[in-house]
Enzyme design. Structure first.
Site, PDB file in Angstrom:
ATOM      1  N   CYS A   1       0.892  -1.188   0.032  1.00 57.13           N
ATOM      2  CA  CYS A   1       0.016   0.086  -0.205  1.00 57.13           C
ATOM      3  C   CYS A   1       0.797   1.257  -0.158  1.00 57.13           C
ATOM      4  O   CYS A   1       0.548   2.244  -0.552  1.00 57.13           O
ATOM      5  CB  CYS A   1      -1.243   0.061   1.173  1.00 57.13           C
ATOM      6  SG  CYS A   1      -2.167  -1.306   1.355  1.00 57.13           S
TER       7      CYS A   1
ATOM      8  N   HIS B   1      -3.537   7.178   0.592  1.00 57.23           N
ATOM      9  CA  HIS B   1      -3.765   5.785  -0.018  1.00 57.23           C
ATOM     10  C   HIS B   1      -5.171   5.415   0.269  1.00 57.23           C
ATOM     11  O   HIS B   1      -5.801   5.593   1.518  1.00 57.23           O
ATOM     12  CB  HIS B   1      -2.845   4.909   0.786  1.00 57.23           C
ATOM     13  CG  HIS B   1      -3.407   3.455   0.690  1.00 57.23           C
ATOM     14  ND1 HIS B   1      -3.484   2.999  -0.705  1.00 57.23           N
ATOM     15  CD2 HIS B   1      -3.674   2.486   1.477  1.00 57.23           C
ATOM     16  CE1 HIS B   1      -3.891   1.746  -0.474  1.00 57.23           C
ATOM     17  NE2 HIS B   1      -3.943   1.147   0.723  1.00 57.23           N
TER      18      HIS B   1
ATOM     19  N   ASN C   1      -9.871  -0.554  -3.232  1.00 54.44           N
ATOM     20  CA  ASN C   1      -8.390  -0.258  -2.832  1.00 54.44           C
ATOM     21  C   ASN C   1      -7.431  -0.818  -3.857  1.00 54.44           C
ATOM     22  O   ASN C   1      -7.459  -2.331  -4.003  1.00 54.44           O
ATOM     23  CB  ASN C   1      -8.204  -0.969  -1.326  1.00 54.44           C
ATOM     24  CG  ASN C   1      -6.647  -0.774  -1.023  1.00 54.44           C
ATOM     25  OD1 ASN C   1      -5.783  -0.453  -1.694  1.00 54.44           O
ATOM     26  ND2 ASN C   1      -6.358  -1.325   0.384  1.00 54.44           N
TER      27      ASN C   1
END
Length: 336
Positions: free
Chosen positions: A115, A263, A293
């Site tokens: 991530c 993020h 995501n």
């Protein structure tokens, strides 16, 4: 010493839109449950036969970024590729990008920071350019999650979250040291690595031979595992810390932020950070509602969209921040 500046941005997502209602037909879930916990309404998944891989999506995003930078492919000096979902176990996608774009025999570096991968990639590019080693660096964050998710009710806590896509940036030398990347800040806490991880196949615990030998239909070691509450609690703390760290390093305050791009892990995390820093809606950019995501691709996709929509202008202070598997986290402070 030089500064480094983002001179081109691009992103690509597959055409196939997968809504929460679509998932409810194969998983015991529903739109309300998913939106309440993640903020996600839909995501993009590749379809078998559509030609999309982690590399090809990255190449599509890269072509847009290079064109917008005004450079030719021959002017790219180095490639940094961030992903947790490479086409092959090895080699990494960086060399495949070099081939597909027809670049010179430049170096290609693959990084595995999940991530926070794009933040780490920017930091690496920044150091190479600041020292004068390279002039123009292509950075890509690309993920193909959908093939590796447990698309059953058993895996719904993780599988409803992730989407496929890619984002890219060209980072170039900037003579004006008041512009570009002002600083980068990176951290890790490996003691929590297995709280968000895919354990197999790996040399540490379960390699392919073990999986084949056991032939266990209930084996979940090769699906993503996430301790959701633990990750959430750590994320909100680390996001706050690393944003403040970046501001303090540059004698800036929260009031100086024009655009925060976190993020896209969970809309609830982004909203928590927005409220904590008392930022207005037009100071934070979120698109997890549309794409889910996308791990290493989430920040470059969001950054590109925000720029395309005119939400980022010359002179703006842009803050990028990420937290994820590893645990790794980081921030980048940019004067646009």
């Amino acid at each position: 010493m030089y500064h480094s500046k983002i001179t081109g941005l691009g992103f690509y997502v597959p055409e196939n839109v997968v809504t929460n209602d679509d998932l409810s037909k194969i998983i015991e879930t529903n739109d309300e449950w998913i939106q309440e916990r993640t903020g996600i309404k839909e995501r993009r998944h590749v379809q078998k036969g559509d030609g999309n891989t982690t590399t090809t999506m990255g190449v599509k995003a890269a072509k847009i970024a290079i064109e917008r930078s005004g450079l030719s492919n021959d002017e790219i000096d180095f490639v940094v590729f961030a992903t947790l979902s490479p086409d092959y176990y090895f080699p990494g996608p960086g060399v495949l990008v070099q081939k597909e774009l027809g670049l010179r025999t430049v170096g290609a570096l693959d990084i595995r920071n999940q991530c926070s991968g794009f933040v780490y990639a920017l930091s690496i590019a920044d150091q190479y350019i600041k020292t004068g080693m390279y002039k123009n660096i292509l950075i890509i964050g690309s993920e193909l999650h959908s093939y590796g998710l447990d698309m059953t009710t058993r895996g719904r806590g993780v599988s409803v979250i992730f989407g496929d896509g890619a984002g890219a940036a060209v980072v170039s030398r900037e003579e004006d040291t008041t512009k570009g990347i002002l600083s980068t800040h990176l951290h890790s806490e490996g003691q929590h690595a297995e709280e968000l991880a895919v354990i197999a196949p790996g040399m540490g615990k379960r390699w392919v031979t073990d999986i084949i030998k056991d032939n266990d239909p209930n084996d979940e070691s090769f699906f993503p595992y996430m301790n959701g509450q633990f990750v959430f609690k750590n994320a909100v703390v680390r996001f706050s810390e690393v944003i403040n760290e970046g501001l303090q390093a540059n004698n800036l305050t929260v009031s100086d932020i024009n655009m925060l791009i976190p993020h896209q892990a969970n809309l609830r995390i982004s909203q928590f950070i927005q409220q904590k820093f008392k930022l207005a809606d037009d100071q934070v950019y979120n698109n997890i509602q549309k794409y889910g995501n996308t791990t290493a691709a989430s920040i470059p996709i969001a950054l590109t969209e925000a720029w395309e929509q005119g939400k980022i202008k010359s002179g703006d202070l842009v803050v990028l921040a990420a937290f994820g598997s590893g645990f790794t986290w980081g921030s980048v402070i940019i004067r646009w």
